[in-house]
Each structure stands twice: as structure tokens, then as C-alpha cells.
Motif scaffolding. Structure first.
Motif, PDB file in Angstrom:
ATOM      1  N   ALA A 114       0.842  -1.199   0.000  1.00  0.00           N
ATOM      2  CA  ALA A 114       0.000   0.000   0.000  1.00  0.00           C
ATOM      3  C   ALA A 114       0.877   1.250   0.000  1.00  0.00           C
ATOM      4  O   ALA A 114       1.937   1.280   0.637  1.00  0.00           O
ATOM      5  N   GLY A 115       0.417   2.289  -0.688  1.00  0.00           N
ATOM      6  CA  GLY A 115       1.198   3.525  -0.749  1.00  0.00           C
ATOM      7  C   GLY A 115       1.358   4.181   0.600  1.00  0.00           C
ATOM      8  O   GLY A 115       2.388   4.797   0.883  1.00  0.00           O
ATOM      9  N   GLY A 273      -6.638  -6.458  10.350  1.00  0.00           N
ATOM     10  CA  GLY A 273      -6.013  -5.605  11.357  1.00  0.00           C
ATOM     11  C   GLY A 273      -5.267  -4.450  10.716  1.00  0.00           C
ATOM     12  O   GLY A 273      -4.959  -4.466   9.519  1.00  0.00           O
ATOM     13  N   GLY A 274      -4.962  -3.452  11.538  1.00  0.00           N
ATOM     14  CA  GLY A 274      -4.333  -2.249  11.018  1.00  0.00           C
ATOM     15  C   GLY A 274      -3.009  -2.481  10.327  1.00  0.00           C
ATOM     16  O   GLY A 274      -2.688  -1.823   9.339  1.00  0.00           O
ATOM     17  N   TRP A 293      -7.778   0.183   3.000  1.00  0.00           N
ATOM     18  CA  TRP A 293      -8.451   0.835   4.104  1.00  0.00           C
ATOM     19  C   TRP A 293      -9.815   0.221   4.364  1.00  0.00           C
ATOM     20  O   TRP A 293     -10.385  -0.467   3.528  1.00  0.00           O
ATOM     21  N   GLY A 294     -10.294   0.478   5.544  1.00  0.00           N
ATOM     22  CA  GLY A 294     -11.649   0.122   5.934  1.00  0.00           C
ATOM     23  C   GLY A 294     -12.153   1.240   6.824  1.00  0.00           C
ATOM     24  O   GLY A 294     -11.420   1.718   7.685  1.00  0.00           O
ATOM     25  N   PRO A 302     -17.659  -3.702   3.843  1.00  0.00           N
ATOM     26  CA  PRO A 302     -16.551  -4.295   3.091  1.00  0.00           C
ATOM     27  C   PRO A 302     -15.212  -3.674   3.476  1.00  0.00           C
ATOM     28  O   PRO A 302     -15.141  -2.614   4.102  1.00  0.00           O
ATOM     29  N   GLU A 303     -14.146  -4.353   3.072  1.00  0.00           N
ATOM     30  CA  GLU A 303     -12.800  -3.792   3.131  1.00  0.00           C
ATOM     31  C   GLU A 303     -12.447  -3.306   1.726  1.00  0.00           C
ATOM     32  O   GLU A 303     -12.863  -3.904   0.723  1.00  0.00           O
TER      33      GLU A 303
END
Length: 327
Positions: A114-115, A273-274, A293-294, A302-303
């Protein structure tokens, strides 16, 4: 009649201190008004802040949903291209293996992630952990990072402003995807990225999402979980109607189907999880999504994952730049 002392003229109050009392009162009145304004202002700021903190605390302490049916522990022997990204200098002391994000090995020396996992730590402060199914162990190998690249469209997407979520819908930054260049090529199996020339079907298909925060007891062990890819219209509806304390969103969050796809909803909701940001969503043997993200208090939402096919060309270009530079 005149002898009673009444003259018909206004009598003058010569009581000692009367003028002083009047002067003091005229000073005290504005001070009282100022105090009232100060306390009103404090109440206006403090009460919503306390309510927001209570809301945020409640949201943080809510239990995560159970892992969906079919989820279970797997190993990096089965999936050698799943990696953990560590931040030894900035991770909390109790973070297993100093993990802060995840990624997938897409070239012998390149990891996609992820960026938002990149840019806050210099490459020399990062490491990539390969072959470690249980982050509480010292299994596998650790490799240094030579360089990182976050898609520039994410940094340039500044449509949000402070407290925007109070007055209108938030817009999540686009292009939350990036690359990590390792200091050496690894003799490990890689996994291809989905690209525009060979795009697998997504909506309604069932992919597999990998993460280290899926186990019911939150043990830092690699798990896979079935991840049904949700129709874009449902993704949009759920985000447009969501509310969240952090980031503050009272009017929902915008959904850009070119930038994102979403997976898992209602009874198939995912457990994420984060520090599982960057985790790969795999469909037909290709990475089609990168965990981004969520949002929202509804744990059946959803995620949201970065749609790899949208950025496959830019990723290939950056890999070619590194190859040309001899990195």
C-alpha cells in the motif's frame, strides 16, 4: 409648606463612595459578559470533543468480526511470495517482528504494498521479512530495502481539508499503492500482478486475502480468508452511508471504482487488522487488490483494496526504471 425642606428640585446623592460603586459596576459588567463568552466557547469546543473521544474509544474497542467461513492458518512455504514489512526503528516494542505492513513479492527484488506504508520511514529504516509464518519466531530471512516508490497520484490527491467530514462527504485518496525495491534479488517464487492485458473477472468472484491479523485471538500468524469481491454499486452505497469517528466522516465516504474494489460484506465480512495494510488479494493466481483501508463503525462493511489493474502500467514503468538504473 416650604419649611419642610422640599424645593421641587432633584436631590443630589452625596452618599460617600456612590460614584466609585458605579464606576466599579461599569467595569465588572463587561468582565462578567467576557467570562460567560469564554465558558460558552469552552463548552462548545469541549463537549463535542469529549463525545468524539468517547465515540472513537468505543469504536476502537469493539471486537472485530469473526473470521469468515473457510479462513485458516497457512504457511509461507505454501505462499512464499507473502512478506511482512518491518520498521525496526519506529515500531512499538511489542510489535511482532516490528511488522507495520504487508506485501507480495512480484519480482525477485520488488514487493508491492500500500502507498500509505511508504514515505514516513527512509528505506534504510525498513526491512522485508520473507518465510516467516509466525511473526513471534525468528524463522525465515530479513532483507534490506534499497528504495521505495509510492504512486504520485496519491500524494497529489488533496481534495480533503481539515474537518471536511463534518460538513460533506470525504474523498479517500486515490492510488494507494507502491513498491519496495530490495537490496538483492531473492530466489523465491513470485506472484504476477493483474494487468490491463489479462484482467481476470472480479465482481462476484471469490478471491483470497492474506493477513497476519486474522486469527480469532489476534495471534500474529499468517492466515488466508475467502474474500468475495463485491459489486461496485454495493461498495459505493456502503461507503456513501458510513459514519466514522476516525477519520471523522458524518456524511459518508466517496468511492472511486477506478481506484478501488471492495471485498467481503455482511456475513462474509473480512477480519483485517491495522498492520495488514498492503496484504494481497489474489484471484486466479494474480494479485488483483492491495489492502488499503476500511472505514466505519459497521463491522459488516466491506474492506477496500487498491485496484491493481488501474495502476499496472505505472508499476511496470517504475520497475523498468529501477532495472535501467541497475538498482
Amino acid at each position: 409648606m416650604a419649611g419642610n425642606g422640599a424645593t421641587g428640585r432633584d436631590t443630589e446623592d452625596n452618599t460617600p463612595g456612590a460614584d466609585d460603586d458605579t464606576a466599579v459596576g461599569s467595569v465588572r459588567a463587561p468582565r462578567r459578559r467576557l467570562r460567560r463568552w469564554v465558558w460558552t466557547l469552552i463548552a462548545i469546543i469541549l463537549v463535542p470533543s469529549l463525545l468524539w473521544l468517547a465515540w472513537w474509544g468505543w469504536a476502537l474497542t469493539r471486537p472485530a468480526p469473526d473470521a469468515p467461513p473457510g479462513a485458516g492458518a497457512v504457511t509461507t512455504e505454501e505462499y512464499p511470495w507473502v512478506v511482512a514489512i518491518g520498521y525496526p526503528e519506529g515500531a512499538p516494542d511489542d510489535a511482532p517482528s516490528a511488522k507495520g505492513c504487508m506485501g507480495a513479492l512480484v519480482e525477485p527484488d520488488v514487493v508491492v504494498t500500500a502507498g500509505h506504508c511508504l514515505g514516513h520511514t527512509a528505506p534504510e529504516g525498513m526491512e522485508v521479512i520473507v518465510g516467516r509464518s509466525d511473526l513471534r519466531t525468528e524463522d525465515g530471512e530479513i532483507f534490506g530495502v534499497a528504495d521505495t516508490w509510492a504512486h504520485p497520484d496519491r500524494a497529489e490527491d488533496d481534495s480533503n481539508y481539515p474537518l471536511r467530514g463534518l460538513v460533506q462527504r470525504l474523498q479517500w485518496p486515490k492510488a494507494d499503492i507502491g513498491l519496495v525495491l530490495l537490496e538483492e534479488e531473492l530466489p523465491h517464487e513470485t506472484i504476477p500482478l493483474a494487468n490491463g492485458d489479462d484482467v481476470p473477472s472480479t465482481e462476484g468472484e471469490q478471491g483470497v486475502l492474506f493477513g497476519y491479523r486474522v486469527a480469532p485471538d489476534d495471534a500474529p500468524v499468517l492466515w488466508q480468508q475467502p474474500a468475495p469481491i463485491v459489486e461496485d454499486e454495493t461498495c459505493r452505497e456502503r461507503m456513501n452511508s458510513t459514519v466514522s469517528p476516525a477519520p471523522l466522516a458524518l456524511w459518508g465516504v466517496g468511492y472511486d471504482p477506478d481506484s478501488y474494489l471492495c471485498a467481503g460484506v455482511d456475513e462474509t465480512a473480512l477480519r483485517v487488522g491495522g498492520t495488514d495494510s498492503g496484504g494481497p488479494l489474489v484471484l486466479d493466481g494474480q494479485v488483483v487488490g492491495v489492502m488499503a483501508w476500511g472505514v466505519g463503525m459497521d463491522r459488516t462493511n466491506p474492506e477496500y483494496l487498491t485496484r491493481v489493474t488501474t495502476y499496472a502500467g505505472d508499476i511496470e514503468d517504475q520497475i523498468e526504471v529501477w532495472s535501467s538504473d541497475g538498482s
